[in-house]
Design an enzyme around this catalytic site. Structure first.
Site, PDB file in Angstrom:
ATOM      1  CG  HIS A 179      -1.883   1.119   1.257  1.00  0.00           C
ATOM      2  ND1 HIS A 179      -1.683   2.259   2.010  1.00  0.00           N
ATOM      3  CD2 HIS A 179      -3.050   1.284   0.589  1.00  0.00           C
ATOM      4  CE1 HIS A 179      -2.699   3.079   1.804  1.00  0.00           C
ATOM      5  NE2 HIS A 179      -3.543   2.511   0.957  1.00  0.00           N
ATOM      6  CB  THR A 181       0.593   4.298   4.053  1.00  0.00           C
ATOM      7  OG1 THR A 181      -0.053   3.021   4.121  1.00  0.00           O
ATOM      8  CG2 THR A 181      -0.418   5.355   3.672  1.00  0.00           C
ATOM      9  CE  LYS A 182       0.795  -0.828   5.633  1.00  0.00           C
ATOM     10  NZ  LYS A 182      -0.256  -1.788   5.481  1.00  0.00           N
ATOM     11  CB  VAL A 183       8.742   0.069   4.072  1.00  0.00           C
ATOM     12  CG1 VAL A 183      10.163   0.026   3.548  1.00  0.00           C
ATOM     13  CG2 VAL A 183       8.728   0.396   5.555  1.00  0.00           C
ATOM     14  CG  PHE A 184       8.180  -2.136  -1.826  1.00  0.00           C
ATOM     15  CD1 PHE A 184       9.097  -1.634  -2.735  1.00  0.00           C
ATOM     16  CD2 PHE A 184       7.255  -3.068  -2.251  1.00  0.00           C
ATOM     17  CE1 PHE A 184       9.079  -2.061  -4.057  1.00  0.00           C
ATOM     18  CE2 PHE A 184       7.233  -3.503  -3.559  1.00  0.00           C
ATOM     19  CZ  PHE A 184       8.153  -2.994  -4.472  1.00  0.00           C
TER      20      PHE A 184
END
Ligand SMILES: *Cc1c(COP(=O)(O)O)cnc(C)c1O
Length: 362
Positions: A179, A181-184
């Site tokens: 997603h 908003t995630k790190v990747f």
């Protein structure tokens, strides 16, 4: 300008334009095209797993892998997580049995699992929350003893390794979220990693309406396919992931340095032999002069958006009222009431981190 809790990482625009330009020639936009294949191959290698299957998002990846294992009855899980984990279980017509969490790493308290096992239990669904790795050895021992599947919600642990081994290589399967908003990220997206080819056929079929052959629909499937534009974004971001994690580490270390010795504030304890991805910086306000909500409000007045991540516990959701056995998870309640997740993204400046820390320490 305010500081949000997270900010999506984007590749240089030219990278993305390059990557998607092939699609104008091929006109193959989804259903396992070129980008999808390439992304799946690269991820298998990067995550150090034997199999990977891409999805349109992390939630549908988790929902689908639970279906692919053909589970029934009860599933032991944690209430200290994002809505997705519990919803994926319930939407599979399984009953979540909530296990309390460890007060220090907030993952499932492995000493409390066996008490919750009944003849109806078929699986354990733990969460590596904030990138804190579960006690996987103990969980596997219990699973082996009672013949249970272990499916990890690894949404927070993209790229992490334990003793040099990819985190997605443990248990029967793991789900990672891509997603925004995630790190990747792949804008939205997700992957299931798994060991044996036993579920390959069902995973691939279920994400495509359960279609298993030209004239055959073997599963009550869904539509959870990752499209070519998502895969292209994933391929671009994957080129920069090491740099992304390196920059996050600098932000993370600064928070750690500034907030380590503040009375009433507890920070995450780094785990030995774990290669971190620096996804989140949660603090626990155990005995702080203000309540969590007051600090949240104070930060907000200064245009800094922190998050009560995770509050409320999923077991306390309105939609689950009266549905399941009342579980007693006092540690999870306590952490949910006192946790605050601070802004963390790769281009958050150290000045901003200092400003946030000053407001907390003040
Ligand atoms: C983000 C997240 C998910 C869901 O992933 P999506 O890609 O947003 O569908 C599931 N579990 C946890 C713990 C998450 O943080």
């Amino acid at each position: 300008m305010g500081i949000n809790v997270t900010r999506s990482s984007m590749p240089p625009l030219e990278d993305y334009i390059n990557e998607i330009s092939d699609l104008w020639n091929s006109r193959w936009l989804t259903n396992g095209g070129m980008k999808y294949q390439e992304f799946e191959t690269q991820l298998t290698e990067y995550l150090m797993v034997s199999k990977a299957s891409l999805f349109s998002n992390g939630h549908l990846a988790l929902e689908t892998v639970l279906q692919a294992f053909n589970l029934s009855g009860e599933v032991i899980t944690t209430p200290f997580t994002f809505a997705s984990t519990t919803h994926a279980i319930v939407r599979n017509k399984l009953t979540p049995i909530f296990c309390d969490i460890d007060p220090f790493d907030f993952t499932m308290d492995v000493t409390k699992i066996e008490n919750l096992i009944t003849e109806k239990t078929t699986a354990i669904v733990p969460v590596h929350v904030y990138g804190n790795i579960c006690d996987m050895n103990k969980i596997q021992k219990i699973a082996d003893k009672y013949n249970l599947k272990v499916i990890y919600d690894a949404a927070h642990t993209f790229g992490m390794k334990v003793n040099g081994r990819g985190i997605g290589d443990f248990g029967d399967a793991s789900m990672f979220s891509f997603h925004a908003t995630k790190v990747f990220n792949s804008i939205e997206g997700g992957v299931v990693t798994y060991k044996k080819s036993q579920i390959k056929e069902s995973l691939d079929a279920i994400k495509n309406f359960g279609i298993s052959g030209e004239d055959e629909v073997e599963y009550i499937g869904t539509n959870a396919k990752m499209n070519e534009f998502q895969a292209a974004m994933g391929l671009c971001n994957l080129k920069y992931i090491n740099e992304e994690i390196r920059k996050r580490k600098i932000v993370y270390e600064r928070y750690k340095e500034r907030l380590s010795h503040i009375k009433g504030i507890r920070i995450r304890v780094d785990q030995p032999n774990v290669e971190n991805n620096y996804a989140y910086f949660p603090i626990i306000l155990d005995d702080y002069i203000y309540h969590r909500d007051e600090l949240l409000a104070k930060l907000k007045q200064n245009n800094i958006i922190a998050r009560k991540y995770f509050y409320p516990l999923t077991s306390n959701f309105e939609c689950y009222k009266g549905l399941f056995k009342n579980s007693i998870t006092p540690i999870a309640e306590q952490i949910a009431n006192n946790v605050l997740t601070l802004p963390l993204y790769s281009d958050l400046s150290l000045n901003d981190v200092d400003h946030i820390c000053d407001l907390i320490i003040e």
